[in-house]
Design a protein around this motif. Structure first.
Motif, PDB file in Angstrom:
ATOM      1  N   ALA A 447       0.828  -1.206   0.000  1.00  0.00           N
ATOM      2  CA  ALA A 447       0.000   0.000   0.000  1.00  0.00           C
ATOM      3  C   ALA A 447       0.867   1.263   0.000  1.00  0.00           C
ATOM      4  CB  ALA A 447      -0.919  -0.003   1.212  1.00  0.00           C
ATOM      5  N   ALA A 448       1.957   1.241   0.767  1.00  0.00           N
ATOM      6  CA  ALA A 448       2.849   2.396   0.810  1.00  0.00           C
ATOM      7  C   ALA A 448       3.530   2.618  -0.535  1.00  0.00           C
ATOM      8  CB  ALA A 448       3.895   2.208   1.904  1.00  0.00           C
ATOM      9  N   VAL A 449       3.879   1.529  -1.219  1.00  0.00           N
ATOM     10  CA  VAL A 449       4.498   1.641  -2.540  1.00  0.00           C
ATOM     11  C   VAL A 449       3.486   2.216  -3.537  1.00  0.00           C
ATOM     12  CG1 VAL A 449       5.445   0.340  -4.488  1.00  0.00           C
ATOM     13  CG2 VAL A 449       6.196  -0.173  -2.159  1.00  0.00           C
ATOM     14  N   ASP A 450       2.245   1.721  -3.504  1.00  0.00           N
ATOM     15  CA  ASP A 450       1.203   2.232  -4.410  1.00  0.00           C
ATOM     16  C   ASP A 450       1.002   3.728  -4.194  1.00  0.00           C
ATOM     17  OD1 ASP A 450       0.815  -0.249  -5.526  1.00  0.00           O
ATOM     18  OD2 ASP A 450      -0.880  -0.764  -4.206  1.00  0.00           O
ATOM     19  N   LYS A 451       1.038   4.172  -2.940  1.00  0.00           N
ATOM     20  CA  LYS A 451       0.851   5.587  -2.642  1.00  0.00           C
ATOM     21  C   LYS A 451       1.998   6.411  -3.205  1.00  0.00           C
ATOM     22  CE  LYS A 451       0.284   8.844   1.194  1.00  0.00           C
ATOM     23  NZ  LYS A 451       0.224   9.023   2.668  1.00  0.00           N
ATOM     24  N   ALA A 452       3.229   5.920  -3.039  1.00  0.00           N
ATOM     25  CA  ALA A 452       4.392   6.646  -3.552  1.00  0.00           C
ATOM     26  C   ALA A 452       4.341   6.754  -5.067  1.00  0.00           C
ATOM     27  CB  ALA A 452       5.668   5.946  -3.104  1.00  0.00           C
ATOM     28  N   ILE A 453       3.903   5.674  -5.746  1.00  0.00           N
ATOM     29  CA  ILE A 453       3.801   5.697  -7.207  1.00  0.00           C
ATOM     30  C   ILE A 453       2.756   6.715  -7.647  1.00  0.00           C
ATOM     31  CG2 ILE A 453       3.069   4.353  -9.217  1.00  0.00           C
ATOM     32  CD1 ILE A 453       4.327   1.892  -7.843  1.00  0.00           C
ATOM     33  N   ALA A 454       1.626   6.717  -6.946  1.00  0.00           N
ATOM     34  CA  ALA A 454       0.549   7.642  -7.306  1.00  0.00           C
ATOM     35  C   ALA A 454       0.955   9.090  -7.110  1.00  0.00           C
ATOM     36  CB  ALA A 454      -0.695   7.325  -6.472  1.00  0.00           C
ATOM     37  N   GLU A 455       1.756   9.365  -6.087  1.00  0.00           N
ATOM     38  CA  GLU A 455       2.144  10.740  -5.780  1.00  0.00           C
ATOM     39  C   GLU A 455       3.355  11.198  -6.578  1.00  0.00           C
ATOM     40  OE1 GLU A 455       2.729  10.784  -1.569  1.00  0.00           O
ATOM     41  OE2 GLU A 455       0.561  10.850  -1.114  1.00  0.00           O
ATOM     42  N   ASN A 456       4.021  10.279  -7.277  1.00  0.00           N
ATOM     43  CA  ASN A 456       5.213  10.631  -8.050  1.00  0.00           C
ATOM     44  C   ASN A 456       5.122  10.013  -9.450  1.00  0.00           C
ATOM     45  OD1 ASN A 456       7.239  11.814  -5.826  1.00  0.00           O
ATOM     46  ND2 ASN A 456       6.184  10.033  -4.937  1.00  0.00           N
ATOM     47  N   PRO A 457       4.129  10.429 -10.249  1.00  0.00           N
ATOM     48  CA  PRO A 457       3.936   9.810 -11.571  1.00  0.00           C
ATOM     49  C   PRO A 457       5.121   9.995 -12.512  1.00  0.00           C
ATOM     50  CG  PRO A 457       2.621  11.821 -11.341  1.00  0.00           C
ATOM     51  CD  PRO A 457       3.148  11.495  -9.973  1.00  0.00           C
TER      52      PRO A 457
END
Length: 500
Positions: A447-457
């Motif tokens: 979940a933390a990785v998904d959030k980082a990906i979403a916030e840093n496209p």
């Protein structure tokens, strides 16, 4: 000529024209429970003039008695320095007037020392120099004068002086070398290496704390120059009470340059003591240096001779520890350290701590990492010796065991050390109380990785395009989100799984 306008000759020019001769006198304050000739406590600190009695104050009618433990320590030091041990020796009175010597004489040994004719080999840049020991003799320390007023802390210019006699009578061993010749350009480094190695030996023997910052070990540096190839000895000066290895080296170098400039100008060297100034790296004149005849030595009538039996001497020989030089070589080979790594360990004074940390289960490289980086930094910040920080080798090994098990990472381990210094319990207890354990929940990490990906496209697109190095930015974002409690290796795997 004043210190401000002292002329110095370039060091290379000194070596081209002159041969240096070194002599070192090292005073070792023994860690006996009581003083040399009385029952007063021999401890550092204390309110001024509270650790005194009629004997160490030199009052009429007081009779001294030799401290047996000090004699034992003197013999062990002598044996460790490859000295002969006297079958019979005695004390003498060294007569001179100075306010911190309440008897107006120092009880010492003169021509009949307890140990004599020894040697110690020191190595500098792959070259071995044999330092011959003339003698190691027993004596008592003086009191301490504090000069109040003025700008230098010296007696000159002071408004008045105070004397604390707590130190008067503390047992000392003075170790005196013969002239060290042939060192040339390495003379400053040889002086430093000798004092450093001697301190290691004293610590290994357990006869003194040998802390130069507290005056347990003090070096007087004698130096003279003679014309190149003359084979003679020049007039010497004695730089008193040099209190660090670095300063010993600097004092030798400075005096070589100062002597050479004076001799090159056609003037003569004045035999005197010199004061070393740590802040400016220079020496200044002290007092004329007396010869032995000026002290009017005569046998101490109130003390019986010391006559150690050969059986006792051999018994003490059996208590000697492993030679520090051999021990260092053995440990370096065992640990696989480079010469540079081992030099740093020795310079930090943590060889014993690392040895215990390894014995408690840590790898040599991990032990070195914690002692020379994290704990060294904390000791510097606190202004204390690293060995006084309050963290034990066994605790360091326990922290590393948590790292090895994946319970914490290096960043979290630093917080464990915070807890250790705060007295919060064992490393494992600190991890539990502070919630420092690495998060191993795959769901939370994903979940933390998904959030980082979403916030840093933009970063994610770079990784999709094959720029894998950009993953570091996402890993950093995840680690921040997880308060450093994620496994960075696993986070990287998840980032690449999701984007490549």
């Amino acid at each position: 000529m004043t210190a401000a306008n002292e002329t110095l000759m370039p060091f290379d020019d000194v070596l081209a024209a002159y041969d240096p001769a070194l002599g070192l006198e090292v005073h070792v304050e023994l860690n006996t429970a009581t003083k040399m000739f009385c029952g007063c406590p021999a401890v550092f600190g204390g309110e001024p003039n509270t650790q005194v009695c009629p004997t160490c104050l030199g009052l009429p009618g007081a009779m001294p008695v030799v401290n047996g433990k000090a004699v034992e320590s003197a013999i062990r030091i002598g044996l460790a320095l490859n000295c002969d041990i006297a079958e019979w020796c005695r004390f003498a009175r060294k007569n001179y007037f100075y306010p911190d010597m309440p008897k107006n004489f120092q009880t010492s040994q003169y021509d009949e020392p307890i140990a004599f004719d020894g040697w110690m080999d020191v190595e500098v840049d792959g070259e071995t120099f044999r330092v011959e020991i003339e003698r190691a003799h027993m004596e008592e320390d003086t009191g301490k004068s504090t000069h109040v007023g003025g700008s230098t802390g010296r007696i000159h210019g002071a408004d008045y002086s105070l004397v604390d006699y707590n130190r008067a009578g503390i047992p000392l061993i003075e170790i005196v070398t013969r002239p060290i010749l042939g060192a040339g350009e390495k003379a400053p480094a040889v002086a430093r290496a000798y004092v450093s190695q001697l301190r290691d030996l004293i610590v290994a023997l357990g006869v003194s704390e040998a802390r130069m910052d507290q005056g347990n070990l003090r070096a007087d540096v004698n130096l003279s120059l003679s014309p190149k190839g003359s084979g003679t000895l020049g007039t010497r000066t004695e730089t008193k009470n040099v209190n660090s290895f670095r300063s010993v080296e600097r004092a030798v170098r400075f005096e070589m340059q100062r002597h050479a400039a004076i001799l090159d100008s056609g003037q003569a060297i004045f035999q005197e003591t010199r004061h070393w100034h740590e802040d400016t790296g220079i020496t200044t004149a002290g007092r004329p240096k007396s010869d032995a005849d000026d002290y009017r030595y005569f046998p101490e009538p109130d003390l019986v001779p010391v006559a150690p039996s050969r059986e006792w001497v051999e018994e003490l020989r059996g208590t000697l520890p492993e030679n520090p030089v051999l021990r260092r070589a053995r440990l370096q080979e065992s640990w696989g350290y480079t010469d540079l790594e081992m030099r740093d360990v020795v310079a930090a004074g943590v060889m014993g701590e690392i040895e215990r940390t390894v014995a408690a289960g840590a790898s040599p490289q991990a032990a070195r990492k914690w002692w020379l980086s994290e704990l060294s930094r904390r000791a510097n910040d606190a202004g204390v010796e690293i060995t006084d920080l309050g963290v034990t080798p066994e605790q360091v090994a326990a922290v590393q065991a948590l790292v090895d098990a994946g319970t914490v990472n290096d960043k979290l381990a630093r917080q464990v050390f915070d807890g250790l210094l705060a007295g919060e319990g064992t490393p494992a207890e600190i991890v539990e109380k502070r919630g420092l354990a690495v998060v191993s929940d795959e769901g939370a990490l994903s979940a933390a990785v998904d959030k980082a990906i979403a916030e840093n496209p933009d970063v994610a697109d770079k990784i999709r395009d094959g720029k894998v190095a950009a993953a570091g930015a996402l890993i950093g974002a995840v680690m921040k989100e997880m308060r450093g409690q994620a496994d960075a290796g696993r986070v990287r795997e998840l980032v690449l799984e999701k984007l490549t």
